[in-house]
Design an enzyme around this catalytic site. Structure first.
Site, mmCIF file in Angstrom:
data_model
loop_
_atom_site.group_PDB
_atom_site.id
_atom_site.type_symbol
_atom_site.label_atom_id
_atom_site.label_comp_id
_atom_site.label_asym_id
_atom_site.label_seq_id
_atom_site.Cartn_x
_atom_site.Cartn_y
_atom_site.Cartn_z
ATOM 1 N N TYR A 75 0.836 -1.198 0.000
ATOM 2 C CA TYR A 75 0.000 0.000 0.000
ATOM 3 C C TYR A 75 0.879 1.259 0.000
ATOM 4 O O TYR A 75 0.673 2.183 -0.807
ATOM 5 C CB TYR A 75 -0.909 -0.017 1.229
ATOM 6 C CG TYR A 75 -1.757 1.224 1.397
ATOM 7 C CD1 TYR A 75 -2.859 1.458 0.588
ATOM 8 C CD2 TYR A 75 -1.456 2.160 2.388
ATOM 9 C CE1 TYR A 75 -3.641 2.594 0.753
ATOM 10 C CE2 TYR A 75 -2.233 3.289 2.564
ATOM 11 C CZ TYR A 75 -3.327 3.504 1.742
ATOM 12 O OH TYR A 75 -4.099 4.637 1.911
ATOM 13 N N LYS A 102 1.387 4.433 -2.808
ATOM 14 C CA LYS A 102 1.102 5.818 -2.422
ATOM 15 C C LYS A 102 2.341 6.703 -2.510
ATOM 16 O O LYS A 102 2.233 7.910 -2.767
ATOM 17 C CB LYS A 102 0.510 5.849 -1.015
ATOM 18 C CG LYS A 102 -0.878 5.218 -0.911
ATOM 19 C CD LYS A 102 -1.879 5.922 -1.818
ATOM 20 C CE LYS A 102 -3.295 5.415 -1.608
ATOM 21 N NZ LYS A 102 -4.286 6.136 -2.453
#
Length: 219
Positions: free
Chosen positions: A85, A89
């Protein structure tokens, strides 16, 4: 958010493709339209790109962007989903700053921002099936996280970057913003750390290669 490991039909790790590569693809598709629009409007702050990132980019677990294997298939352990994740990002932050530099060099009146909307009252955290995800979901669900935002307030930073005429935002193109509509100087340090190894340019070229390999032509 921090979903279990999966690979899309296109062959990419699902968080990488959803959170980053799809945003890169959409931006490439719209660049000509945004460029022509920016050339016709009177105000130099009307055309904007707003990319959604996360405060998770500042976690110590965030990995060095692995462009050789964006699937991150070598990541294991109970924090692997969160590392993937963070990986996606961080790429959003780097893409945003690289676009800003491209637009500046070409004297294009396009503003571009990355942002952390904050910890918002949603069910997003439930996507992580591990005990960490359960704890995070519980804390957010029962308002045990300092600064938790309502859904309405959670949209304010995105709206500020997209529409505000305040000087701090107009002059903050390429930067990272946090709740609510405030420039987060930690983003400047993060961007600077990757510039020393030319990561933004490497990411751009690698992303183009991923799409051209799927048959898309940007020439």
């Amino acid at each position: 958010m921090a979903t279990p490991y999966a690979v899309t039909d296109d062959g990419y790790e699902i968080q990488w493709q959803t959170n980053y590569l799809s945003a890169f693809f959409l931006t490439k598709l719209l660049l000509s339209t945004m460029t022509s629009t920016a050339a016709t409007v009177n105000l130099h702050n009307r055309v904007r790109i707003v990319n959604l990132s996360s405060d998770a980019v500042f976690l110590d677990i965030a990995p060095y962007p692995n462009l050789a294997d964006p699937k991150l298939s070598d990541l294991i352990g109970f924090m692997a989903s969160w590392k993937r994740y963070c990986h996606s990002k961080i790429a959003i932050v780097l893409l945003t700053h690289h676009l800003h530099m491209l637009f500046t060099d070409q004297n294009l009146a396009i503003k571009v921002y990355s942002l952390n909307p904050g910890v918002i009252e949603t069910n997003l955290q439930a996507a992580d099936p591990t005990w960490i995800g359960t704890i995070v979901w519980f804390l957010v669900r029962w308002n045990l996280v300092p600064g938790r935002l309502s859904r309405e307030d959670g949209a304010r930073t995105t709206l500020a970057c997209a529409t505000s005429v305040e000087e701090d935002i107009i002059n903050g193109s390429g930067a990272f913003f946090g709740p609510i509509g405030q420039r987060d100087k930690r983003g400047d340090a993060l961007i600077e750390s990757w510039q020393s190894v030319n990561m933004e340019e490497q990411l751009w070229m690698a992303s183009e290669k991923m799409l051209t390999e799927k048959g898309f032509d940007f020439s």
